[in-house]
Scaffold this motif. Structure first.
Motif, PDB file in Angstrom:
ATOM      1  N   VAL A   1       0.823  -1.009  -0.166  1.00 23.97           N
ATOM      2  CA  VAL A   1       0.318  -0.259  -0.071  1.00 23.97           C
ATOM      3  C   VAL A   1       0.792   1.177   0.216  1.00 23.97           C
ATOM      4  CG1 VAL A   1      -1.704   1.605   1.295  1.00 23.97           C
ATOM      5  CG2 VAL A   1      -2.294  -0.790   0.912  1.00 23.97           C
ATOM      6  N   VAL A   2       1.984   0.825   0.460  1.00 26.47           N
ATOM      7  CA  VAL A   2       3.553   2.320   1.247  1.00 26.47           C
ATOM      8  C   VAL A   2       3.473   2.728  -0.955  1.00 26.47           C
ATOM      9  CG1 VAL A   2       5.266   3.219   2.125  1.00 26.47           C
ATOM     10  CG2 VAL A   2       3.235   2.442   3.261  1.00 26.47           C
ATOM     11  N   GLU A   3       3.703   1.675  -1.216  1.00 20.89           N
ATOM     12  CA  GLU A   3       4.691   1.234  -2.864  1.00 20.89           C
ATOM     13  C   GLU A   3       3.341   2.097  -3.439  1.00 20.89           C
ATOM     14  OE1 GLU A   3       8.106   0.652  -3.346  1.00 20.89           O
ATOM     15  OE2 GLU A   3       7.716   1.406  -1.969  1.00 20.89           O
TER      16      GLU A   3
ATOM     17  N   SER B   1       8.868   0.985   4.377  1.00 24.38           N
ATOM     18  CA  SER B   1       8.744   0.175   2.294  1.00 24.38           C
ATOM     19  C   SER B   1      10.107  -0.196   2.403  1.00 24.38           C
ATOM     20  CB  SER B   1       7.694  -0.163   2.220  1.00 24.38           C
ATOM     21  OG  SER B   1       7.691   1.225   1.535  1.00 24.38           O
ATOM     22  N   GLY B   2      10.744   1.001   2.434  1.00 20.18           N
ATOM     23  CA  GLY B   2      12.729   1.527   1.471  1.00 20.18           C
ATOM     24  C   GLY B   2      12.099   2.158   0.853  1.00 20.18           C
ATOM     25  N   GLY B   3      11.193   2.378  -0.078  1.00 21.45           N
ATOM     26  CA  GLY B   3      11.010   3.487  -0.888  1.00 21.45           C
ATOM     27  C   GLY B   3      11.331   3.291  -1.876  1.00 21.45           C
ATOM     28  N   TYR B   4      11.340   2.827  -2.903  1.00 22.83           N
ATOM     29  CA  TYR B   4      11.576   2.125  -3.800  1.00 22.83           C
ATOM     30  C   TYR B   4      11.034   3.474  -5.421  1.00 22.83           C
ATOM     31  CZ  TYR B   4      15.272  -0.367  -1.960  1.00 22.83           C
ATOM     32  OH  TYR B   4      15.960  -0.817  -0.607  1.00 22.83           O
ATOM     33  N   PHE B   5       9.203   2.924  -5.070  1.00 24.69           N
ATOM     34  CA  PHE B   5       8.546   3.095  -6.334  1.00 24.69           C
ATOM     35  C   PHE B   5       9.192   2.614  -7.877  1.00 24.69           C
ATOM     36  CE2 PHE B   5       7.867   7.311  -2.947  1.00 24.69           C
ATOM     37  CZ  PHE B   5       8.099   6.116  -2.496  1.00 24.69           C
ATOM     38  N   ASN B   6       9.881   2.060  -7.442  1.00 27.70           N
ATOM     39  CA  ASN B   6      10.497   1.098  -9.102  1.00 27.70           C
ATOM     40  C   ASN B   6      10.494  -0.276  -8.777  1.00 27.70           C
ATOM     41  OD1 ASN B   6      11.390   0.928 -11.387  1.00 27.70           O
ATOM     42  ND2 ASN B   6      12.714   2.491 -11.555  1.00 27.70           N
ATOM     43  N   PRO B   7      10.046  -0.853  -9.748  1.00 26.58           N
ATOM     44  CA  PRO B   7      10.062  -2.649  -9.724  1.00 26.58           C
ATOM     45  C   PRO B   7      11.972  -3.114  -9.850  1.00 26.58           C
ATOM     46  CG  PRO B   7       8.116  -2.223 -10.328  1.00 26.58           C
ATOM     47  CD  PRO B   7       9.344  -0.823 -10.561  1.00 26.58           C
ATOM     48  N   VAL B   8      12.588  -2.482 -10.834  1.00 29.10           N
ATOM     49  CA  VAL B   8      13.089  -2.851 -11.505  1.00 29.10           C
ATOM     50  C   VAL B   8      14.724  -2.098  -9.805  1.00 29.10           C
ATOM     51  CG1 VAL B   8      15.398  -2.153 -12.904  1.00 29.10           C
ATOM     52  CG2 VAL B   8      13.313  -2.773 -14.125  1.00 29.10           C
ATOM     53  N   LEU B   9      14.740  -1.108 -10.030  1.00 26.20           N
ATOM     54  CA  LEU B   9      14.821  -0.356  -8.852  1.00 26.20           C
ATOM     55  C   LEU B   9      15.625  -1.173  -7.809  1.00 26.20           C
ATOM     56  CD1 LEU B   9      17.539   1.531  -7.792  1.00 26.20           C
ATOM     57  CD2 LEU B   9      15.611   2.766  -6.813  1.00 26.20           C
TER      58      LEU B   9
END
Length: 293
Positions: free
Chosen positions: A181-183, A224-232
Motif C-alpha cells: 500500500v505504501v509503495e 518499505s524503503g521507498g523504491y517506487f520502481n520495480p527494477v530498482l
C-alpha cells in the motif's frame, strides 16, 4: 612554565584533532560522491556511443533503457551506503540532485517498467515492446551489481569494508500488505505529480518533480524503503534476508504497478482535469513557464 607555549601547543593539538575527525568523517562521503560521479559519467559516455552507433530507433531505446537502469541502480547502491553512514538527509540531497540529472539526460528512457504499462493502457505502446523494455531494464539493473561489487571490494573507505560480499537485508519494516500500500500510494502520487507538471509546464518543473519524488521516498524510507520502481527494488533487494521473493514481488512489483495504473485513471477525473485546464489558462504568477509577471 611558559604559559604562551602551552596555549599554542593546546591550540595546535586541537586543530590536528579536528582535522583528523574531519578526514575520518568526510573522506568516505567524498569516496561515495566520486563513485556516483564516475557511474554517471560512464553511463553518459555509453549513452552517447549507443546514439552514434545504433541506428534502429527501438533497438537504440532498448540499449538506453539498460544503461539508464544500470546508472540508476549503480548510483542507488552507493546511496544506501550514504544513508547508512551519513543519514537520510544527506541521502535526500544526493537523490534530489541525481533525479534532476537523470531527467535531463535519459531522453526517452525511464528505467521503470510501469511507465510502459501506462503507455499500453493509454494506447501509446504495445505489450511486446513494453516487455522488451522491461527485460532491458532488468538486465542493466542486475548486471551493474558486479561493477558496484568490484568497487566496494577495493575498500577505499571504511564504509565499504566487507560491503562487497555481505548478506543484504530487506528494507521492508511493515507487513507485506502495508508495504504494498505504501509503495502503491506513493507511486500514484509521484506519477500524478509528474503528469500534472508535464501538462502545466511550470518553470523549474524538473526540480519540483524531483523534490516531490525525493520527499515521498524519504517519507516511505522507514516503511518499505521507498523504491517506487520495480527494477530498482529488484536490483537492490531481491533475495535479501527479511522477505521472500513472493513478498518482494507483491510489495515492489504489484504495489508499485497498481499505484501507477491507478494514477492513469485518477488523473482523468473531472476535478483534476478541471484544475489542470484551469491552471493552464488562468492568469498567474511567474512560476508558470509561459506566463508573464
Amino acid at each position: 612554565m611558559d604559559c604562551s607555549f602551552t596555549l599554542e601547543h593546546i591550540k595546535l593539538n586541537t586543530w590536528e584533532f579536528k582535522t583528523h575527525i574531519n578526514k575520518v568523517t568526510f573522506a568516505p562521503l567524498v569516496v561515495s560522491t566520486l563513485f556516483i560521479l564516475l557511474t554517471s559519467l560512464l553511463a553518459h559516455c555509453a549513452r552517447r556511443v549507443v546514439q552514434k552507433v545504433v541506428k534502429e530507433p527501438f533497438v537504440r531505446l532498448l540499449f538506453e533503457e539498460a544503461i539508464a537502469a544500470a546508472e540508476l541502480c549503480g548510483c542507488c547502491f552507493e546511496l544506501i551506503v550514504v544513508a547508512d553512514n551519513f543519514g537520510v538527509a544527506t541521502y535526500a540531497i544526493f537523490l534530489f540532485a541525481l533525479t534532476i540529472w537523470w531527467s535531463l539526460n535519459w531522453g526517452d528512457a525511464t528505467a521503470c517498467p510501469y511507465t510502459h504499462i501506462e503507455d499500453v493502457i493509454e494506447g501509446k505502446g504495445d505489450i511486446r515492446k513494453a516487455l522488451l523494455k522491461t527485460w532491458a531494464e532488468l538486465t542493466g539493473g542486475i548486471l551493474v551489481f558486479k561493477y558496484v561489487q568490484m568497487y566496494w571490494a577495493l575498500e577505499i573507505s571504511e564504509t565499504h569494508k566487507d560491503k562487497a560480499f555481505e548478506d543484504c537485508k530487506a528494507d521492508l519494516q511493515v507487513p507485506v500488505i502495508y508495504g504494498a500500500v505504501v509503495e502503491g500510494i506513493a507511486t500514484c502520487l509521484c506519477r500524478l505529480a509528474s503528469r500534472g507538471l508535464g501538462d502545466l509546464n511550470p518553470r523549474f518543473a524538473t526540480a519540483i518533480d524531483s523534490f516531490i519524488g525525493t520527499s515521498l521516498v524519504v517519507a516511505a524510507f522507514d516503511y518499505s524503503g521507498g523504491y517506487f520502481n520495480p527494477v530498482l527494488a529488484t536490483s537492490l533487494k531481491a533475495g535479501c534476508e527479511g522477505h521472500t521473493m513472493l513478498e518482494h514481488a507483491v510489495v515492489y512489483w504489484i504495489g508499485a504497478c497498481a499505484g501507477s495504473l491507478l494514477s492513469v485513471y485518477v488523473y482523468k477525473l473531472p476535478a483534476i482535469q478541471k484544475f489542470v485546464r484551469g491552471s493552464s489558462v488562468a492568469n498567474g504568477d511567474s512560476i508558470w513557464a509561459e506566463k508573464e509577471d
